[in-house]
Design a protein around this motif. Structure first.
Motif, PDB file in Angstrom:
ATOM      1  N   PRO A   1      28.063  40.125  -7.683  1.00 31.15           N
ATOM      2  CA  PRO A   1      29.278  39.842  -8.447  1.00 31.15           C
ATOM      3  C   PRO A   1      28.892  39.269  -9.803  1.00 31.15           C
ATOM      4  O   PRO A   1      27.983  38.429  -9.900  1.00 31.15           O
ATOM      5  N   LEU A   2      29.556  39.710 -10.840  1.00 34.08           N
ATOM      6  CA  LEU A   2      29.180  39.305 -12.194  1.00 34.08           C
ATOM      7  C   LEU A   2      29.124  37.785 -12.371  1.00 34.08           C
ATOM      8  O   LEU A   2      28.162  37.272 -12.966  1.00 34.08           O
ATOM      9  N   PRO A   3      30.096  37.005 -11.898  1.00 34.94           N
ATOM     10  CA  PRO A   3      30.004  35.555 -12.112  1.00 34.94           C
ATOM     11  C   PRO A   3      28.823  34.926 -11.385  1.00 34.94           C
ATOM     12  O   PRO A   3      28.258  33.933 -11.861  1.00 34.94           O
TER      13      PRO A   3
ATOM     14  N   SER B   1      27.240  29.126 -21.368  1.00 36.65           N
ATOM     15  CA  SER B   1      28.219  28.104 -20.995  1.00 36.65           C
ATOM     16  C   SER B   1      29.652  28.625 -21.032  1.00 36.65           C
ATOM     17  O   SER B   1      30.573  27.947 -20.575  1.00 36.65           O
ATOM     18  N   ALA B   2      29.858  29.809 -21.573  1.00 39.82           N
ATOM     19  CA  ALA B   2      31.210  30.394 -21.597  1.00 39.82           C
ATOM     20  C   ALA B   2      31.648  30.718 -20.179  1.00 39.82           C
ATOM     21  O   ALA B   2      30.865  31.227 -19.374  1.00 39.82           O
ATOM     22  N   ARG B   3      32.882  30.434 -19.857  1.00 38.63           N
ATOM     23  CA  ARG B   3      33.365  30.654 -18.497  1.00 38.63           C
ATOM     24  C   ARG B   3      33.299  32.127 -18.113  1.00 38.63           C
ATOM     25  O   ARG B   3      32.965  32.470 -16.977  1.00 38.63           O
ATOM     26  N   ALA B   4      33.596  33.016 -19.040  1.00 36.84           N
ATOM     27  CA  ALA B   4      33.607  34.447 -18.752  1.00 36.84           C
ATOM     28  C   ALA B   4      33.122  35.203 -19.987  1.00 36.84           C
ATOM     29  O   ALA B   4      33.258  34.722 -21.118  1.00 36.84           O
ATOM     30  N   PRO B   5      32.576  36.382 -19.807  1.00 32.57           N
ATOM     31  CA  PRO B   5      32.116  37.174 -20.946  1.00 32.57           C
ATOM     32  C   PRO B   5      33.255  37.938 -21.605  1.00 32.57           C
ATOM     33  O   PRO B   5      34.401  37.912 -21.128  1.00 32.57           O
ATOM     34  N   VAL B   6      32.944  38.612 -22.694  1.00 34.74           N
ATOM     35  CA  VAL B   6      33.903  39.525 -23.308  1.00 34.74           C
ATOM     36  C   VAL B   6      34.398  40.495 -22.236  1.00 34.74           C
ATOM     37  O   VAL B   6      33.611  41.001 -21.432  1.00 34.74           O
ATOM     38  N   LEU B   7      35.700  40.722 -22.206  1.00 33.34           N
ATOM     39  CA  LEU B   7      36.278  41.594 -21.184  1.00 33.34           C
ATOM     40  C   LEU B   7      36.321  43.035 -21.695  1.00 33.34           C
ATOM     41  O   LEU B   7      36.915  43.316 -22.742  1.00 33.34           O
ATOM     42  N   LEU B   8      35.684  43.905 -20.955  1.00 32.12           N
ATOM     43  CA  LEU B   8      35.704  45.343 -21.239  1.00 32.12           C
ATOM     44  C   LEU B   8      36.547  46.030 -20.189  1.00 32.12           C
ATOM     45  O   LEU B   8      36.371  45.812 -18.990  1.00 32.12           O
ATOM     46  N   LYS B   9      37.469  46.867 -20.653  1.00 29.95           N
ATOM     47  CA  LYS B   9      38.277  47.619 -19.696  1.00 29.95           C
ATOM     48  C   LYS B   9      38.761  48.918 -20.318  1.00 29.95           C
ATOM     49  O   LYS B   9      38.673  49.121 -21.533  1.00 29.95           O
ATOM     50  N   VAL B  10      39.246  49.794 -19.466  1.00 27.35           N
ATOM     51  CA  VAL B  10      39.871  51.038 -19.894  1.00 27.35           C
ATOM     52  C   VAL B  10      41.339  50.967 -19.516  1.00 27.35           C
ATOM     53  O   VAL B  10      41.692  50.540 -18.410  1.00 27.35           O
TER      54      VAL B  10
ATOM     55  N   TRP C   1      38.602  47.483 -14.992  1.00 27.29           N
ATOM     56  CA  TRP C   1      37.907  46.310 -15.519  1.00 27.29           C
ATOM     57  C   TRP C   1      36.413  46.434 -15.252  1.00 27.29           C
ATOM     58  O   TRP C   1      35.975  46.461 -14.104  1.00 27.29           O
ATOM     59  N   TYR C   2      35.621  46.452 -16.309  1.00 23.75           N
ATOM     60  CA  TYR C   2      34.170  46.525 -16.161  1.00 23.75           C
ATOM     61  C   TYR C   2      33.522  45.142 -16.141  1.00 23.75           C
ATOM     62  O   TYR C   2      32.442  44.976 -15.567  1.00 23.75           O
ATOM     63  N   SER C   3      34.136  44.184 -16.786  1.00 24.07           N
ATOM     64  CA  SER C   3      33.572  42.826 -16.794  1.00 24.07           C
ATOM     65  C   SER C   3      34.640  41.806 -16.448  1.00 24.07           C
ATOM     66  O   SER C   3      34.549  40.650 -16.846  1.00 24.07           O
ATOM     67  N   GLY C   4      35.640  42.232 -15.695  1.00 25.71           N
ATOM     68  CA  GLY C   4      36.744  41.357 -15.334  1.00 25.71           C
ATOM     69  C   GLY C   4      36.365  40.351 -14.260  1.00 25.71           C
ATOM     70  O   GLY C   4      35.646  40.668 -13.304  1.00 25.71           O
ATOM     71  N   ILE C   5      36.855  39.131 -14.412  1.00 24.06           N
ATOM     72  CA  ILE C   5      36.676  38.063 -13.423  1.00 24.06           C
ATOM     73  C   ILE C   5      38.038  37.402 -13.278  1.00 24.06           C
ATOM     74  O   ILE C   5      38.445  36.569 -14.097  1.00 24.06           O
ATOM     75  N   GLU C   6      38.758  37.801 -12.241  1.00 16.24           N
ATOM     76  CA  GLU C   6      40.137  37.354 -12.085  1.00 16.24           C
ATOM     77  C   GLU C   6      40.532  37.497 -10.634  1.00 16.24           C
ATOM     78  O   GLU C   6      39.855  38.187  -9.859  1.00 16.24           O
ATOM     79  N   ALA C   7      41.614  36.827 -10.226  1.00 16.41           N
ATOM     80  CA  ALA C   7      42.020  36.843  -8.822  1.00 16.41           C
ATOM     81  C   ALA C   7      42.267  38.252  -8.306  1.00 16.41           C
ATOM     82  O   ALA C   7      42.044  38.548  -7.133  1.00 16.41           O
ATOM     83  N   ARG C   8      42.727  39.150  -9.177  1.00 18.51           N
ATOM     84  CA  ARG C   8      43.019  40.513  -8.748  1.00 18.51           C
ATOM     85  C   ARG C   8      41.770  41.369  -8.578  1.00 18.51           C
ATOM     86  O   ARG C   8      41.831  42.445  -7.992  1.00 18.51           O
ATOM     87  N   GLY C   9      40.644  40.909  -9.079  1.00 18.26           N
ATOM     88  CA  GLY C   9      39.423  41.689  -8.932  1.00 18.26           C
ATOM     89  C   GLY C   9      38.272  41.090  -9.723  1.00 18.26           C
ATOM     90  O   GLY C   9      38.475  40.499 -10.791  1.00 18.26           O
ATOM     91  N   VAL C  10      37.059  41.219  -9.173  1.00 19.46           N
ATOM     92  CA  VAL C  10      35.847  40.722  -9.823  1.00 19.46           C
ATOM     93  C   VAL C  10      34.854  41.874  -9.927  1.00 19.46           C
ATOM     94  O   VAL C  10      34.485  42.488  -8.918  1.00 19.46           O
TER      95      VAL C  10
ATOM     96  N   LEU D   1      22.268  26.914  -5.620  1.00 24.19           N
ATOM     97  CA  LEU D   1      23.179  26.654  -6.725  1.00 24.19           C
ATOM     98  C   LEU D   1      24.606  26.654  -6.195  1.00 24.19           C
ATOM     99  O   LEU D   1      24.985  27.534  -5.414  1.00 24.19           O
ATOM    100  N   GLU D   2      25.377  25.662  -6.575  1.00 24.48           N
ATOM    101  CA  GLU D   2      26.793  25.636  -6.213  1.00 24.48           C
ATOM    102  C   GLU D   2      27.621  26.216  -7.355  1.00 24.48           C
ATOM    103  O   GLU D   2      27.453  25.833  -8.521  1.00 24.48           O
ATOM    104  N   VAL D   3      28.507  27.145  -7.014  1.00 27.34           N
ATOM    105  CA  VAL D   3      29.402  27.730  -8.022  1.00 27.34           C
ATOM    106  C   VAL D   3      30.826  27.654  -7.505  1.00 27.34           C
ATOM    107  O   VAL D   3      31.078  27.720  -6.300  1.00 27.34           O
ATOM    108  N   GLU D   4      31.760  27.524  -8.437  1.00 36.52           N
ATOM    109  CA  GLU D   4      33.179  27.493  -8.075  1.00 36.52           C
ATOM    110  C   GLU D   4      33.821  28.821  -8.444  1.00 36.52           C
ATOM    111  O   GLU D   4      33.620  29.335  -9.549  1.00 36.52           O
ATOM    112  N   ASN D   5      34.564  29.381  -7.503  1.00 40.38           N
ATOM    113  CA  ASN D   5      35.304  30.616  -7.808  1.00 40.38           C
ATOM    114  C   ASN D   5      36.599  30.244  -8.535  1.00 40.38           C
ATOM    115  O   ASN D   5      37.698  30.337  -8.002  1.00 40.38           O
ATOM    116  N   TRP D   6      36.421  29.829  -9.804  1.00 41.20           N
ATOM    117  CA  TRP D   6      37.522  29.314 -10.607  1.00 41.20           C
ATOM    118  C   TRP D   6      38.620  30.347 -10.831  1.00 41.20           C
ATOM    119  O   TRP D   6      39.745  30.007 -11.200  1.00 41.20           O
TER     120      TRP D   6
END
Length: 453
Positions: free
Chosen positions: A136-138, A154-163, A120-129, A32-37
């Motif tokens: 990795p979650l993605p 099909s959603a790019r990212a899930p609901v973001l959970l963080k403290v 970040w528990y479900s974060g997908i971002e340049a600063r951390g995944v 599978l090909e995935v892009e680290n968007w």
């Protein structure tokens, strides 16, 4: 038998093959090909994926193993007569499949902030995944597709959970006074620092001061607010120039977040008259905002356009839409995460009305189990589950859900406070209070029609 499917465009084709009525089929392998968007310069990564199915049980279980291309070659070369053979081959290769039938532990990343830290528990971002189980979650979301996320795949990212964990210091623990164009969020207060707030009640700045808006009118309020912000920012710029010189002297990058003790020591070097002027200008600007008292267990819903700033020493669990955007109206210390404030821009779209109060409604109530809806947004809802000792609850959603322990002991301590889990779609996930006092769990459930947009 492990069936090889070659390169696929998505995981749903593999899931369909896995559902084939073939008792000898242990699993399927595909690329599978995935892009680290989420990175500033996105690249494509080729993944190797194995989806395995345990069939000879009352409730069939699906496992997912995902890694970069070539990492699963040692598993593919084995003969698999049953599902146990596949799992043993993974163990021998030092690989850990993710069991989609069980709650999947989320392994967070910690993001330092000038005011404290975000987890970040479900974060997908340049600063951390964040990671889900061994992946990795993605990657896991791409590899499992609808088996994991249901109609939200099909959603790019899930609901973001963080403290959010602010410093207890009033000079350095206040968050940005900001508003969002898109982001919708809910805070659940977990802790109020007893030194910062001796009476146990903290605060959040939320919305503009309604009496000032009524007195000045919206246009007049904007003008007065902008003048007060400009006066404060001019003093803030003067102080920040001195702090930038200190950074250069010590060889510390201009955008580096420093620890609290360093921030305090640098502030002590500022001329006392400047510090006094800063404090006075900050107090003046604060008169334009409203505030609410916060105690552990309180809920605050923040919709787009609502100005807000959590105060020092008040920690919260936050669920939000996965938007990483903000417009800063003001900030009480040196700003290192971006260039300058966005005061005029934020005033252009901010809501000048009184922010809504959180509405808590009962979803269900039975012996020892109370399920409440504490946030009800267009894109997701959040439920609070309260369990008495010995009582259980099943989360079984058509799409994925994200859960985090709030208090007490759940599932023999596997879901204690701040332990977060990703719950795969269309499966029963059981939670039980195994402690001696009331246990509470928060569960976020996405709305697929909004998540796929």
């Amino acid at each position: 038998m492990l069936k090889e499917l070659g390169s696929l465009t998505n995981a749903d084709e593999a899931a369909a093959a896995l559902d084939a009525d073939d008792e000898d089929l242990t699993g399927v392998y595909f690329n599978l090909e995935v892009e680290n968007w989420w990175d500033p310069a996105p690249e494509t990564t080729v993944l190797d994926v194995i989806l395995g199915r345990e069939r000879d049980v009352r409730e069939p279980r699906t496992f997912c193993l995902v890694a970069e291309a070539g990492a699963l070659d040692g598993v593919r070369g084995n003969r698999f007569d049953n599902h146990t053979d596949l799992l043993l081959a993974c163990v021998r290769a030092g690989l850990t499949p993710v069991d989609l039938a069980k709650p999947i532990p989320l392994h967070p990343v910690t993001i330092p902030k000038p005011w404290g830290r975000e987890i970040w528990y479900s974060g997908i971002e340049a600063r951390g995944v964040a990671r889900a189980g061994s992946a990795p979650l993605p990657w896991l979301r791409a590899a499992a597709g609808k088996l994991l996320d249901g109609d939200c795949s099909s959603a790019r990212a899930p609901v973001l959970l963080k403290v959010l964990a602010p410093h207890p210091d009033p000079d350095f623990g206040e968050l940005y006074f900001e508003a969002h164009r898109e982001k919708t969020e809910v805070y659940v207060v977990t802790d109020v620092d007893p030194v910062a707030w001796p009476d146990g009640t903290g605060q959040i700045r939320l919305g503009f001061a309604p009496d000032r808006v009524s007195e000045l009118g919206e246009a007049g309020f904007k003008t007065a607010y902008l003048a007060a912000a400009d006066a404060y920012r001019a003093l803030r710029d003067e102080a920040d120039d001195l702090l930038a010189a200190q950074r250069r002297h010590l060889g510390i990058a201009v955008d580096a977040v420093v620890d609290l003790s360093t921030s305090r020591s640098w502030q002590a070097l500022l001329p006392q008259p400047l510090r006094d002027e800063l404090a006075a200008a900050r107090d003046t600007l604060a008169t334009f905002s409203d505030s609410r008292a916060l105690a552990p267990g309180d809920v605050v819903c923040v919709r787009p356009g609502t100005p807000h700033a959590l105060q020092h020493g008040v920690s919260v669990i936050e669920f939000q839409t996965p938007h990483y955007e903000r417009s800063i109206l003001s900030f009480s210390q040196q700003l290192v995460t971006q260039q300058g404030w966005d005061t005029e821009e934020a005033l252009g779209f901010a809501n000048f009305g009184v922010p809504e109060q959180a509405v808590v409604s009962t979803v269900s109530e039975s012996d020892g189990c109370l399920v409440e809806r504490i946030a009800d947004f267009e894109s997701f809802e959040v439920q609070r589950v309260s369990l008495e000792p010995g009582v259980g609850h099943v989360v079984a959603e058509a799409n994925y859900a994200i859960a985090i322990g709030l208090s007490g002991e759940i599932n023999q301590g596997n879901v204690d406070a701040r332990h977060a889990l990703y719950l795969a779609a269309d499966r029963p996930h059981r939670f039980g209070n195994t402690g001696g006092e009331t246990a509470r769990l928060l569960v976020a459930v996405p709305r697929p029609e909004a998540a796929s947009g």
